[in-house]
Motif scaffolding. Structure first.
Motif, PDB file in Angstrom:
ATOM      1  N   GLU A 178       9.431  19.285  -4.447  1.00 37.00           N
ATOM      2  CA  GLU A 178      10.793  19.327  -4.980  1.00 37.00           C
ATOM      3  C   GLU A 178      10.899  18.603  -6.310  1.00 37.00           C
ATOM      4  O   GLU A 178      11.643  19.022  -7.188  1.00 37.00           O
ATOM      5  CB  GLU A 178      11.767  18.728  -3.974  1.00 37.00           C
ATOM      6  N   VAL A 179      10.186  17.497  -6.437  1.00 37.67           N
ATOM      7  CA  VAL A 179      10.274  16.703  -7.667  1.00 37.67           C
ATOM      8  C   VAL A 179       8.881  16.443  -8.223  1.00 37.67           C
ATOM      9  O   VAL A 179       7.893  16.360  -7.477  1.00 37.67           O
ATOM     10  CB  VAL A 179      11.013  15.365  -7.436  1.00 37.67           C
ATOM     11  N   ILE A 180       8.824  16.283  -9.526  1.00 38.85           N
ATOM     12  CA  ILE A 180       7.551  16.090 -10.202  1.00 38.85           C
ATOM     13  C   ILE A 180       6.877  14.784  -9.761  1.00 38.85           C
ATOM     14  O   ILE A 180       5.647  14.708  -9.719  1.00 38.85           O
ATOM     15  CB  ILE A 180       7.733  16.144 -11.738  1.00 38.85           C
ATOM     16  N   ALA A 181       7.674  13.784  -9.378  1.00 38.80           N
ATOM     17  CA  ALA A 181       7.101  12.499  -8.959  1.00 38.80           C
ATOM     18  C   ALA A 181       6.226  12.662  -7.712  1.00 38.80           C
ATOM     19  O   ALA A 181       5.176  12.023  -7.600  1.00 38.80           O
ATOM     20  CB  ALA A 181       8.208  11.486  -8.702  1.00 38.80           C
ATOM     21  N   ASP A 182       6.639  13.521  -6.778  1.00 35.81           N
ATOM     22  CA  ASP A 182       5.840  13.741  -5.570  1.00 35.81           C
ATOM     23  C   ASP A 182       4.521  14.430  -5.900  1.00 35.81           C
ATOM     24  O   ASP A 182       3.470  14.074  -5.362  1.00 35.81           O
ATOM     25  CB  ASP A 182       6.612  14.575  -4.548  1.00 35.81           C
ATOM     26  N   LEU A 183       4.573  15.416  -6.779  1.00 34.15           N
ATOM     27  CA  LEU A 183       3.347  16.106  -7.194  1.00 34.15           C
ATOM     28  C   LEU A 183       2.419  15.136  -7.911  1.00 34.15           C
ATOM     29  O   LEU A 183       1.216  15.079  -7.617  1.00 34.15           O
ATOM     30  CB  LEU A 183       3.672  17.300  -8.088  1.00 34.15           C
ATOM     31  N   ALA A 184       2.972  14.361  -8.847  1.00 34.99           N
ATOM     32  CA  ALA A 184       2.151  13.392  -9.585  1.00 34.99           C
ATOM     33  C   ALA A 184       1.531  12.378  -8.637  1.00 34.99           C
ATOM     34  O   ALA A 184       0.343  12.045  -8.760  1.00 34.99           O
ATOM     35  CB  ALA A 184       3.005  12.694 -10.647  1.00 34.99           C
ATOM     36  N   SER A 185       2.299  11.913  -7.676  1.00 43.90           N
ATOM     37  CA  SER A 185       1.784  10.961  -6.698  1.00 43.90           C
ATOM     38  C   SER A 185       0.635  11.570  -5.891  1.00 43.90           C
ATOM     39  O   SER A 185      -0.388  10.923  -5.663  1.00 43.90           O
ATOM     40  CB  SER A 185       2.903  10.515  -5.757  1.00 43.90           C
ATOM     41  N   LYS A 217       0.854  -1.179   0.000  1.00 42.03           N
ATOM     42  CA  LYS A 217       0.000   0.000   0.000  1.00 42.03           C
ATOM     43  C   LYS A 217       0.898   1.239   0.000  1.00 42.03           C
ATOM     44  O   LYS A 217       1.702   1.426   0.902  1.00 42.03           O
ATOM     45  CB  LYS A 217      -0.900   0.004   1.237  1.00 42.03           C
ATOM     46  N   ALA A 218       0.769   2.025  -1.044  1.00 45.47           N
ATOM     47  CA  ALA A 218       1.612   3.216  -1.180  1.00 45.47           C
ATOM     48  C   ALA A 218       1.174   4.284  -0.182  1.00 45.47           C
ATOM     49  O   ALA A 218      -0.019   4.508   0.018  1.00 45.47           O
ATOM     50  CB  ALA A 218       1.518   3.760  -2.588  1.00 45.47           C
ATOM     51  N   GLU A 219       2.165   4.890   0.447  1.00 47.63           N
ATOM     52  CA  GLU A 219       1.857   5.979   1.367  1.00 47.63           C
ATOM     53  C   GLU A 219       1.488   7.217   0.574  1.00 47.63           C
ATOM     54  O   GLU A 219       2.098   7.523  -0.449  1.00 47.63           O
ATOM     55  CB  GLU A 219       3.077   6.296   2.239  1.00 47.63           C
ATOM     56  N   LYS A 220       0.513   7.917   1.072  1.00 49.83           N
ATOM     57  CA  LYS A 220       0.115   9.162   0.431  1.00 49.83           C
ATOM     58  C   LYS A 220       1.122  10.251   0.781  1.00 49.83           C
ATOM     59  O   LYS A 220       1.707  10.248   1.864  1.00 49.83           O
ATOM     60  CB  LYS A 220      -1.278   9.570   0.884  1.00 49.83           C
ATOM     61  N   VAL A 221       1.298  11.157  -0.146  1.00 42.94           N
ATOM     62  CA  VAL A 221       2.170  12.305   0.075  1.00 42.94           C
ATOM     63  C   VAL A 221       1.509  13.199   1.113  1.00 42.94           C
ATOM     64  O   VAL A 221       0.289  13.391   1.098  1.00 42.94           O
ATOM     65  CB  VAL A 221       2.382  13.078  -1.245  1.00 42.94           C
ATOM     66  N   LYS A 222       2.299  13.743   2.036  1.00 44.98           N
ATOM     67  CA  LYS A 222       1.768  14.677   3.031  1.00 44.98           C
ATOM     68  C   LYS A 222       2.038  16.093   2.552  1.00 44.98           C
ATOM     69  O   LYS A 222       3.149  16.417   2.150  1.00 44.98           O
ATOM     70  CB  LYS A 222       2.407  14.442   4.387  1.00 44.98           C
ATOM     71  N   VAL A 223       0.989  16.911   2.600  1.00 42.55           N
ATOM     72  CA  VAL A 223       1.115  18.307   2.180  1.00 42.55           C
ATOM     73  C   VAL A 223       0.508  19.209   3.247  1.00 42.55           C
ATOM     74  O   VAL A 223      -0.337  18.785   4.038  1.00 42.55           O
ATOM     75  CB  VAL A 223       0.423  18.568   0.815  1.00 42.55           C
ATOM     76  N   PHE A 255       4.030  22.339 -13.600  1.00 44.29           N
ATOM     77  CA  PHE A 255       5.170  22.094 -12.709  1.00 44.29           C
ATOM     78  C   PHE A 255       6.422  21.801 -13.533  1.00 44.29           C
ATOM     79  O   PHE A 255       7.502  22.323 -13.246  1.00 44.29           O
ATOM     80  CB  PHE A 255       4.869  20.922 -11.769  1.00 44.29           C
ATOM     81  N   ALA A 256       6.274  20.972 -14.555  1.00 38.40           N
ATOM     82  CA  ALA A 256       7.421  20.629 -15.398  1.00 38.40           C
ATOM     83  C   ALA A 256       7.970  21.863 -16.111  1.00 38.40           C
ATOM     84  O   ALA A 256       9.167  21.963 -16.356  1.00 38.40           O
ATOM     85  CB  ALA A 256       7.020  19.571 -16.420  1.00 38.40           C
ATOM     86  N   ASP A 257       7.093  22.800 -16.405  1.00 40.45           N
ATOM     87  CA  ASP A 257       7.474  24.001 -17.146  1.00 40.45           C
ATOM     88  C   ASP A 257       7.638  25.208 -16.223  1.00 40.45           C
ATOM     89  O   ASP A 257       7.607  26.344 -16.664  1.00 40.45           O
ATOM     90  CB  ASP A 257       6.400  24.277 -18.210  1.00 40.45           C
TER      91      ASP A 257
END
Length: 130
Positions: free
Chosen positions: A63-70, A4-10, A35-37
């Protein structure tokens, strides 16, 4: 094996920015592309200053696009603010005063310490001293 993937905390502010953008027509793809641009000035071209503020919050907090996408795809959890953490601990200690008679003095002292600290620092927290 399924993990089970942990959700990103914001922060609450970032969560509100994401919700604002999504409620105002920005798709997950739109947000990720912005974000990429982010190095370009393209995101500054929104007529609505609220869009600019929302994107700036997102740019500054991921910091990274992977965290935002997640966060956008799998979901995210909103972190408690410092005030919410203090209020939660205060309520917990006051409740323990009522239910745990053996350690009542300890829980009461803890809750009183929270009140003293807030009073001394001039901080008001709803549900604690407001």
């Amino acid at each position: 094996m399924s993990e089970k993937a942990e959700k990103v905390k914001v922060s609450r502010e970032v969560a509100e920015a994401l919700v604002f953008l999504q409620n105002n027509g920005e798709s997950t793809s739109d947000i990720i592309l912005e974000f990429a641009d982010r190095e370009s000035a393209r995101h500054e071209l929104y007529v609505d200053e609220n869009f600019n503020k929302a994107y700036k919050l997102i740019f500054n907090n991921f910091e990274v696009i992977a965290d935002l996408a997640s966060a956008l795809i799998k979901g995210y959890e909103t972190e408690e603010t410092a005030e919410e953490k203090v209020a939660k601990k205060y309520r917990e200690k006051r409740e323990l005063c009522n239910t745990n008679k053996d350690d009542k003095w300890e829980h009461d002292a803890y809750a009183n310490g929270i009140m003293f600290t807030l009073f001394t620092l001039g901080i008001r927290i709803k549900g604690v001293n407001e």
